[in-house]
Design a protein around this motif. Structure first.
Motif, PDB file in Angstrom:
ATOM      1  N   ALA A  74      40.253  32.295  38.922  1.00 33.86           N
ATOM      2  CA  ALA A  74      39.875  33.527  38.222  1.00 33.86           C
ATOM      3  C   ALA A  74      41.124  34.232  37.705  1.00 33.86           C
ATOM      4  N   VAL A  75      40.985  34.844  36.552  1.00 27.74           N
ATOM      5  CA  VAL A  75      42.057  35.672  36.006  1.00 27.74           C
ATOM      6  C   VAL A  75      42.021  37.013  36.723  1.00 27.74           C
ATOM      7  N   LEU A  76      43.181  37.435  37.192  1.00 29.18           N
ATOM      8  CA  LEU A  76      43.287  38.680  37.955  1.00 29.18           C
ATOM      9  C   LEU A  76      43.935  39.749  37.087  1.00 29.18           C
ATOM     10  N   ASN A  77      43.103  40.679  36.634  1.00 31.51           N
ATOM     11  CA  ASN A  77      43.591  41.832  35.895  1.00 31.51           C
ATOM     12  C   ASN A  77      42.614  42.979  36.106  1.00 31.51           C
ATOM     13  N   LYS A  78      42.815  44.064  35.413  1.00 34.51           N
ATOM     14  CA  LYS A  78      42.021  45.275  35.641  1.00 34.51           C
ATOM     15  C   LYS A  78      40.519  45.096  35.405  1.00 34.51           C
ATOM     16  N   PRO A  79      40.075  44.466  34.319  1.00 35.04           N
ATOM     17  CA  PRO A  79      38.625  44.395  34.081  1.00 35.04           C
ATOM     18  C   PRO A  79      37.796  43.827  35.233  1.00 35.04           C
ATOM     19  N   PRO A  80      38.135  42.668  35.794  1.00 37.41           N
ATOM     20  CA  PRO A  80      37.278  42.192  36.891  1.00 37.41           C
ATOM     21  C   PRO A  80      37.376  43.065  38.138  1.00 37.41           C
ATOM     22  N   LEU A  81      38.540  43.670  38.373  1.00 39.56           N
ATOM     23  CA  LEU A  81      38.671  44.537  39.546  1.00 39.56           C
ATOM     24  C   LEU A  81      37.751  45.747  39.423  1.00 39.56           C
ATOM     25  N   ILE A  82      37.696  46.346  38.236  1.00 39.21           N
ATOM     26  CA  ILE A  82      36.823  47.498  38.010  1.00 39.21           C
ATOM     27  C   ILE A  82      35.351  47.072  38.052  1.00 39.21           C
ATOM     28  N   ALA A  83      35.043  45.928  37.452  1.00 44.54           N
ATOM     29  CA  ALA A  83      33.657  45.444  37.435  1.00 44.54           C
ATOM     30  C   ALA A  83      33.161  45.147  38.848  1.00 44.54           C
ATOM     31  N   LEU A  84      33.971  44.493  39.656  1.00 43.06           N
ATOM     32  CA  LEU A  84      33.548  44.186  41.030  1.00 43.06           C
ATOM     33  C   LEU A  84      33.346  45.459  41.839  1.00 43.06           C
ATOM     34  N   LYS A  85      34.189  46.452  41.608  1.00 40.11           N
ATOM     35  CA  LYS A  85      34.013  47.738  42.286  1.00 40.11           C
ATOM     36  C   LYS A  85      32.687  48.369  41.859  1.00 40.11           C
ATOM     37  N   ALA A  86      32.342  48.263  40.570  1.00 45.02           N
ATOM     38  CA  ALA A  86      31.075  48.804  40.070  1.00 45.02           C
ATOM     39  C   ALA A  86      29.879  48.109  40.710  1.00 45.02           C
TER      40      ALA A  86
END
Length: 150
Positions: A74-86
């Motif tokens: 998986a690419v690790l950057n801001k978008p997936p981190l924010i999406a997973l938190k959501a």
């Protein structure tokens, strides 16, 4: 049509990274050679190497990993981190604070998203998480017009 290396931060650091090509090329080769290993192991190998390459962060490292293992990394950057938190996941720290164990946990969660949604690759899961991030960012802008400007 999924393009590789699409993270927004890459454009900001590409000239800095390019000036260190004598370190970058062997690192890319090492990641390619190691790509059959576990996500945790490949991340650890890469993270050890990027410490000496100015402008080459965790985001770019995972983009390179993803290039050689689009179904595994998986690419690790801001978008997936924010999406997973959501989605209710416990929040992760910023990507540059990750260690190999944290990346393995993050990668497992994105792999679960891939499986549960019936996606064929981690690239599709990344696109989906980026879409969710965009929606979350739009909601934030509507709720707080001065927020979400980055």
């Amino acid at each position: 049509d999924h393009r590789l290396w699409t993270s927004s931060g890459l454009a900001r650091s590409k000239s800095e990274v390019a000036s260190h090509y004598l370190k970058v090329v062997p690192l890319v080769r090492l990641i390619r050679k190691s790509s059959a290993k576990s996500p945790e192991t490949v991340f650890r190998i890469g993270q050890d190497s990027i410490r000496s390459i100015k402008g080459f962060g965790v985001n770019l490292l995972t983009e390179v990993m993803h290039t050689f293992g689009p179904d595994r990394f998986a690419v690790l950057n801001k978008p997936p981190l924010i999406a997973l938190k959501a989605f209710g996941c416990d929040p992760f720290p910023s990507s540059n604070s990750f260690n190999a164990e944290m990346y393995a946990e993050f990668n497992d969660i994105v792999a679960e998203v891939k499986k549960e949604c019936g996606f064929q690759s981690m690239a599709q899961a990344d696109d989906f998480l980026s879409y969710v991030y965009g929606r979350e960012k739009s909601k934030l802008k509507r709720a707080h017009p001065a927020a979400g400007s980055n």
